[in-house]
Design a protein around this motif. Structure first.
Motif, mmCIF file in Angstrom:
data_model
loop_
_atom_site.group_PDB
_atom_site.id
_atom_site.type_symbol
_atom_site.label_atom_id
_atom_site.label_comp_id
_atom_site.label_asym_id
_atom_site.label_seq_id
_atom_site.Cartn_x
_atom_site.Cartn_y
_atom_site.Cartn_z
ATOM 1 N N PHE A 210 -4.126 12.897 -0.802
ATOM 2 C CA PHE A 210 -3.896 13.011 0.636
ATOM 3 C C PHE A 210 -3.095 11.811 1.151
ATOM 4 N N TYR A 211 -3.521 10.578 0.787
ATOM 5 C CA TYR A 211 -2.800 9.380 1.237
ATOM 6 C C TYR A 211 -1.353 9.393 0.753
ATOM 7 N N GLN A 212 -1.137 9.915 -0.449
ATOM 8 C CA GLN A 212 0.232 10.035 -0.973
ATOM 9 C C GLN A 212 1.042 10.983 -0.093
ATOM 10 N N SER A 213 0.420 12.068 0.385
ATOM 11 C CA SER A 213 1.141 13.001 1.246
ATOM 12 C C SER A 213 1.490 12.366 2.596
ATOM 13 N N VAL A 214 0.699 11.388 3.011
ATOM 14 C CA VAL A 214 0.947 10.699 4.271
ATOM 15 C C VAL A 214 1.997 9.602 4.110
ATOM 16 N N PHE A 215 1.824 8.746 3.087
ATOM 17 C CA PHE A 215 2.658 7.552 2.933
ATOM 18 C C PHE A 215 3.798 7.702 1.936
ATOM 19 N N SER B 109 -3.979 3.567 -7.692
ATOM 20 C CA SER B 109 -3.228 2.707 -6.773
ATOM 21 C C SER B 109 -2.042 3.463 -6.211
ATOM 22 N N LEU B 110 -1.713 3.128 -4.962
ATOM 23 C CA LEU B 110 -0.604 3.742 -4.262
ATOM 24 C C LEU B 110 0.146 2.661 -3.493
ATOM 25 N N PRO B 111 1.375 2.331 -3.925
ATOM 26 C CA PRO B 111 2.165 1.361 -3.153
ATOM 27 C C PRO B 111 2.462 1.926 -1.766
ATOM 28 N N ILE B 112 2.278 1.076 -0.766
ATOM 29 C CA ILE B 112 2.567 1.458 0.619
ATOM 30 C C ILE B 112 3.468 0.378 1.200
ATOM 31 N N GLY B 113 4.675 0.740 1.517
ATOM 32 C CA GLY B 113 5.604 -0.243 2.043
ATOM 33 C C GLY B 113 6.107 -1.182 0.964
ATOM 34 N N LYS B 114 6.572 -2.344 1.399
ATOM 35 C CA LYS B 114 7.242 -3.268 0.492
ATOM 36 C C LYS B 114 6.295 -4.036 -0.436
ATOM 37 N N ASN B 115 5.203 -4.596 0.075
ATOM 38 C CA ASN B 115 4.335 -5.452 -0.734
ATOM 39 C C ASN B 115 2.858 -5.091 -0.656
ATOM 40 N N ASN B 116 2.534 -3.886 -0.228
ATOM 41 C CA ASN B 116 1.140 -3.490 -0.068
ATOM 42 C C ASN B 116 0.777 -2.402 -1.061
ATOM 43 N N VAL B 117 -0.453 -2.483 -1.558
ATOM 44 C CA VAL B 117 -0.950 -1.466 -2.474
ATOM 45 C C VAL B 117 -2.355 -1.088 -2.030
ATOM 46 N N LEU B 118 -2.582 0.189 -1.792
ATOM 47 C CA LEU B 118 -3.916 0.702 -1.513
ATOM 48 C C LEU B 118 -4.509 1.108 -2.854
ATOM 49 N N MET B 119 -5.736 0.652 -3.150
ATOM 50 C CA MET B 119 -6.350 0.905 -4.445
ATOM 51 C C MET B 119 -7.766 1.427 -4.254
#
Length: 141
Positions: free
Chosen positions: A20-25, A55-65
């Motif tokens: 779901f988060y991948q579909s958003v970000f 893990s899902l990179p979000i933006g330039k230097n952020n990773v949601l894990m």
């Protein structure tokens, strides 16, 4: 310190949440299942397909894990314990210093040690009940 990321815990639905988060970000998911870890085949069958790490990179230097909790290890998901602040350090020494300071009057969940995935890693709950993961990986330098 290299960076700070958010680490979430789920009760068996980490992969669904992260799809779901991948579909958003957007971005590319990395998913490792419990069955693919060194002790994975020893887990109860219902836990073998749980997520050990996503893990899902979000933006330039952020990773949601995140990962799924393991009830067979005595873990229980309670609102409020489903997140960690994950500190990625620039050295082993910095990792040790932060771990030592944050764990004063707290509870060490996993002491700092070399892990099978390549990180020098530990986790703790500080004296204010905030959960921390400390991680260093030589290849990130």
């Amino acid at each position: 310190m290299a960076r700070i990321n958010t680490y979430l815990n789920f009760n068996g639905n980490a992969e669904k949440a992260f799809r779901f988060y991948q579909s958003v970000f957007g971005g590319e998911l990395f998913i490792q299942k419990m069955k693919d870890t060194p002790a994975g085949k020893e887990l109860p069958e219902k836990e073998q397909n749980c997520v050990m790490h996503v893990s899902l990179p979000i933006g330039k230097n952020n990773v949601l894990m995140a990962s799924d909790i393991m009830e067979s290890s005595g873990q229980r998901l309670i609102p409020g314990n489903n997140y960690y602040i994950c500190l990625h350090t620039e050295s082993r020494n910095e990792a040790d210093q932060l771990f030592e300071k944050l764990s004063q009057n707290g509870v060490v969940e996993m002491p700092m040690e070399d892990m099978f995935w390549g990180d020098y890693f530990g986790c703790l709950k500080d004296q204010f009940e905030i959960q921390w993961m400390i991680s260093f990986n030589e290849s990130d330098q």
